[in-house]
Every structure is written in structure tokens, then in C-alpha cells.
Design an enzyme around this catalytic site. Structure first.
Site, mmCIF file in Angstrom:
data_model
loop_
_atom_site.group_PDB
_atom_site.id
_atom_site.type_symbol
_atom_site.label_atom_id
_atom_site.label_comp_id
_atom_site.label_asym_id
_atom_site.label_seq_id
_atom_site.Cartn_x
_atom_site.Cartn_y
_atom_site.Cartn_z
ATOM 1 N N TYR A 193 0.812 -1.046 -0.202
ATOM 2 C CA TYR A 193 0.248 0.127 -0.148
ATOM 3 C C TYR A 193 0.784 1.266 -0.109
ATOM 4 C CZ TYR A 193 -3.429 3.495 1.797
ATOM 5 O OH TYR A 193 -4.201 4.717 1.781
ATOM 6 N N ASP A 199 9.295 2.806 -0.213
ATOM 7 C CA ASP A 199 8.162 3.600 0.660
ATOM 8 C C ASP A 199 8.436 2.948 2.024
ATOM 9 O OD1 ASP A 199 6.170 4.212 1.946
ATOM 10 O OD2 ASP A 199 4.543 3.677 0.437
ATOM 11 N N LYS A 241 4.751 8.487 8.944
ATOM 12 C CA LYS A 241 4.222 7.793 10.463
ATOM 13 C C LYS A 241 5.232 8.469 11.345
ATOM 14 C CE LYS A 241 1.088 4.614 8.494
ATOM 15 N NZ LYS A 241 1.268 3.792 7.189
HETATM 16 C C1 LIG Z 1 0.477 4.338 5.914
HETATM 17 C C2 LIG Z 1 1.287 4.282 4.840
HETATM 18 C C3 LIG Z 1 1.011 4.973 3.539
HETATM 19 C C4 LIG Z 1 0.067 6.184 3.652
HETATM 20 O O1 LIG Z 1 0.414 7.143 4.433
HETATM 21 P P1 LIG Z 1 -0.980 8.140 4.942
HETATM 22 O O2 LIG Z 1 -0.183 9.209 5.824
HETATM 23 O O3 LIG Z 1 -1.876 7.107 5.531
HETATM 24 O O4 LIG Z 1 -1.293 8.890 3.798
HETATM 25 C C5 LIG Z 1 1.981 4.791 2.596
HETATM 26 N N1 LIG Z 1 2.673 3.821 2.415
HETATM 27 C C6 LIG Z 1 2.907 3.022 3.342
HETATM 28 C C7 LIG Z 1 3.805 1.933 3.269
HETATM 29 C C8 LIG Z 1 2.059 3.079 4.687
HETATM 30 O O5 LIG Z 1 2.351 2.320 5.572
#
Ligand SMILES: *Cc1c(COP(=O)(O)O)cnc(C)c1O
Length: 432
Positions: free
Chosen positions: A148, A241, A269
Site C-alpha cells: 500500500y 516506501d 508516520k
Molecule cells: C500508512 C502508509 C502510507 C500512507 O500514509 P498516509 O499518511 O496514511 O497517507 C503509505 N505507504 C505506506 C507503506 C504506509 O504504511
């Protein structure tokens, strides 16, 4: 620990919420649709514990979906926020704290020479993709099934019927033309990536270096080095990511832990210490393409605002001053995985507990997890029973079989042992 008893007030608030918000929530998984029942409403949280409007207390392994690594309302973060908040919450002009946070991120994350703050992980990955397309002059992107990267159009894409070729929208509203620029490969399967790259039209391979959005699926030892090699061979940029893994699986993220350096990195995060912020960065020559240094446009009214920089700096400074915390996560994480793995063996039912540092996945009903093909076969009913049994006993896991769960420093004081007892019992009663 107070076991959840009557969730009257939460139930009433949830009923009101559903009248005025889609599913009653501001992010879908919070609605508890995957596990049944309705979500507890949080009143406050401290350390490893959540307190609800019903008067219940839970040991929390959601950890704001990984955004928190020290604990809720950590005194240093609270103090940092208190200090800045009275001086104004947003200026739209440069501040010293932005420079300090940027310098710290660049010093900690191996690939990041230049960094830009944004407001969410979704923005970070979308921005990085734009740079990759601009720098390569190519429009295709490769992602992995089960990973994701936020909810921008290019990433809300699933594998089409063909083998590792054109993606199809995984949500209505994503234009098929946009989705067809995304190719979907299989996690831990380098051959599927090579197929996607062969025509040299791919700008970037975007990967969660430890998959965390299908539970926690670690990379095979040759996977990340193999991606680096394939990208180099095909003139494709490698994007990690690390929104979840950054400052989580090691101080320098997965790229430090596994020694593979991507061209560009998305962060989120933990980087914002529980405030709403994120970042992206990477090789200077690529990042210098971003406006106003270069022509690639990206901007943000609230980007790098004082709340985010205060919470982020307090968190990252603490982590940088206590690098032993990651060893403690490794040890504690191993203990949790071994313990729950042994419980599963004793019960005599298949199941896998994975961990990388203090990041976990529990996959009930399957023997091995290397990609979404394996993960998608988990026993969701069993997970639902397990989740509810843990919740009734005062332990909150993410309400989905496909979400990772996390250690915070605040768990490491004996709270973890109490939680392990609960999780053991929850596994036993839910297996029946
Ligand atoms: C949480 C997450 C996102 C999205 O971040 P948001 O702040 O919720 O938009 C993208 N990539 C990874 C791997 C994530 O865990």
C-alpha cells in the site's frame, strides 16, 4: 487491566458518527468491518495504554498504525508541542525547526541527501512518483500486490488478468488509463519484476522494503538487492516506501537494516512523531528537480508546520540518542514471535507469526507467507475470533488480518508480558 465490559457510550457515538461520516470514520479500517462489532472511542492514551469513553483500558498495538514508536503522549513530545503551540501553529513561512528536522532526517536515512516535508504518506509517494517520471521521461510504475502506498490514483491498482502486466483500478473513480500505467508484480518474486521492466518503459519500482500493509511480510534475503540490480540494469529508479518502516525497523529504516540504498524514499508516520506529517527525499540530483530548484511542482500550505516539526524532532532526537532501543525491539519482537509461534504449534493449527524488529504480522491458517498469494489465504474468521478474544481481555490489535502491529518503547516495561499472556489465551480460545 480492565476488560472491556459495556461499550455503551462508544456504541452510541458510533451510531451518531455513521449518520454524518462514511462508515462513521475518517479512515476505513477504523470501522471494525473486518472483525465485527463497533470501534471503541478513545478518550485519551498514555504510554502503551488506551482509555475509552466507556471507561475501558486497552494495551494498544495499533500504535496509531505505526506512527507512534515511543508511546502515547510521550512526555518529551508533549513538552515539545506545548512549547511551540502558544507561538503559533502555522505560518506558511520558513522556520528553524524545519531545517533542524531536515538535517536530522538526512543524517539518519542513508539515501536521503535532500528532503521535502509533506502532510501525509499518500502525498509523499505521489510526489516521489512524479519526480521519478520527470527524471526518467517514462510514465510506467511497478508496485507489488499487497503493498500500500496511500490512496493516490496510480497506486490504487491491482493486478489485471494478464501476467504481471497492466493494472486495473482497485477502486471506482481511478481512471483505467491511469491504472494501466501501473504494473503489478509479486512480492519476493524478482522474475515478476524483470518481466515488468523488460521494455524499459518503467520510471520506478516502488516497494515497501518490509511489506507492512498485508501484515508483516519480510523481504527474502535476495529480494531488495535483486530489485536494486534489476532497476540499475533497466534505467529504472528504485523507490522505498518507508512510510511504515522508516525509523521503525532500524534508526535508518529498512534501507539501513538491509543495506540496500534506494534512489528515492517516502517517509511518514514516525517521522512526524504522531502529528500529521510526512516527507520524501533521496539523491540530491533527483530532489533538486523539485520546485523551486527545478521544474517538478509540489507544494503544501501546512507542510512542515510547527506542530509536525516539534513532534518529529522530539521523537527522532530521542531515537537518535537511544539507538539501543532497536536492539530491544529486535529481542522483544523475537520473543513475541517465538512465543506465539510455539502456542500455534501446541494448538496444532497452522499459522505464522512474523516480525522485523518491533513490527509484526500474525497469519492464521497458513504455513508460510512470502507474497499476497499466501497472505490472501489466511483464515479471516479465525482472525476475527482471535481479535475479539484479545479485545475482551484488554489487548487491542489492528482490527484486520491484513494489518501489521507494533511495539512502542512503552510496551517494554512488563506490559508486553501481560499482553503476551492475553494473546496466548486469545489464540487458544479462538482456535476452537
Ligand atoms: C500508512 C502508509 C502510507 C500512507 O500514509 P498516509 O499518511 O496514511 O497517507 C503509505 N505507504 C505506506 C507503506 C504506509 O504504511
Amino acid at each position: 487491566m480492565t476488560p472491556a465490559t459495556s461499550r455503551t457510550r462508544s456504541t452510541e457515538w458510533f451510531a451518531r458518527a455513521t449518520e454524518v461520516m462514511p462508515g462513521g470514520v475518517n479512515s476505513p479500517v477504523r470501522a471494525f468491518g473486518a472483525v465485527g462489532g463497533s470501534p471503541p472511542f478513545v478518550e485519551s492514551a498514555r504510554g502503551a495504554h488506551l482509555h475509552t469513553v466507556d471507561g475501558d483500558e486497552y494495551i494498544d498495538f495499533v500504535a496509531s498504525w505505526g506512527a507512534l514508536i515511543l508511546g502515547h503522549a510521550h512526555p518529551l513530545v508533549v513538552a515539545a508541542l506545548e512549547e511551540v503551540i502558544a507561538a503559533g501553529t502555522s505560518f506558511g513561512l520558513p522556520t528553524v525547526a524545519e531545517v533542524e528536522l531536515a538535517e536530522l532526517v538526512c543524517s539518519l536515512v542513508p539515501s536521503v541527501e535532500v528532503v521535502r516535508m509533506v502532510n501525509s504518506g499518500t502525498e509523499a509517494t505521489a510526489s516521489v512518483l512524479r519526480i521519478a517520471r520527470a527524471a526518467t521521461g517514462r510514465s510506467k510504475v511497478v508496485k507489488f500486490e499487497g503493498c500500500y502506498h496511500g490512496h493516490s490514483d496510480s497506486f490504487l491498482v491491482k493486478a489485471g488478468s494478464g501476467l504481471a502486466t497492466f493494472g486495473e483500478p482497485s477502486s471506482p473513480g481511478v481512471p483505467p488509463a491511469t491504472a494501466s500505467d501501473t504494473r503489478v508484480a509479486r512480492y519476493n518474486d524478482l522474475d515478476s519484476v524483470a518481466d515488468c521492466l523488460a521494455d524499459r518503459e518503467v520510471a520506478a519500482v516502488v516497494v515497501e522494503p518490509v511489506a507492512g500493509n498485508m501484515g508483516c511480510v519480510p523481504p527474502d534475503p535476495d529480494f531488495l538487492p535483486g530489485l536494486r540490480r534489476l532497476c540499475d540494469e533497466h534505467g529504472t529508479l528504485l523507490v522505498f516506501d518507508e512510510v511504515m518502516t522508516g525509523f521503525r525497523v532500524a534508526l535508518g529504516g529498512a534501507q539501513a537494516r538491509y543495506g540496500v540504498v534506494p534512489d528515492l524514499t517516502a517517509l511518514g508516520k514516525v517521522v512526524a512523531g504522531g502529528a500529521p506529517g510526512a516527507a520524501y527525499g533521496g539523491r540530491a540530483d533527483l530532489m533538486r528537480q523539485v520546485a523551486p530548484d527545478g521544474p517538478v511542482y509540489q507544494a503544501g500550505t501546512l507542510a512542515g508546520n510547527p506542530l509536525v516539526t516539534a513532534a518529529g524532532l522530539a521523537t527522532l532526537r530521542y531515537l537518535a540518542d537511544h539507538p539501543d532501543l532497536y536492539d530491544r525491539f529486535d529481542v522483544a519482537g523475537g520473543r513475541v514471535a517465538d512465543h506465539l509461534g510455539a502456542v500455534l504449534s501446541r494448538i496444532g493449527r497452522p499459522g505464522v507469526v512474523t516480525h522485523v524488529g518491533g513490527m509484526f504480522g500474525i497469519f492464521l491458517g497458513v504455513e508460510d507467507v512470502r507474497s499476497w498469494d499466501d497472505v490472501s489465504a489466511v483464515d479471516r474468521e479465525w482472525f476475527g475470533r482471535f481479535f475479539r478474544a484479545a479485545l475482551e481481555r484488554g489487548v487491542l490489535l489492528p482490527p484486520s488480518a491484513f494489518e501489521a502491529w507494533f511495539l512502542m518503547e512503552a510496551h517494554l516495561d512488563g506490559t508486553l508480558d501481560r499482553a503476551l499472556d492475553v494473546l496466548e489465551e486469545a489464540l487458544e480460545v479462538s482456535a476452537r
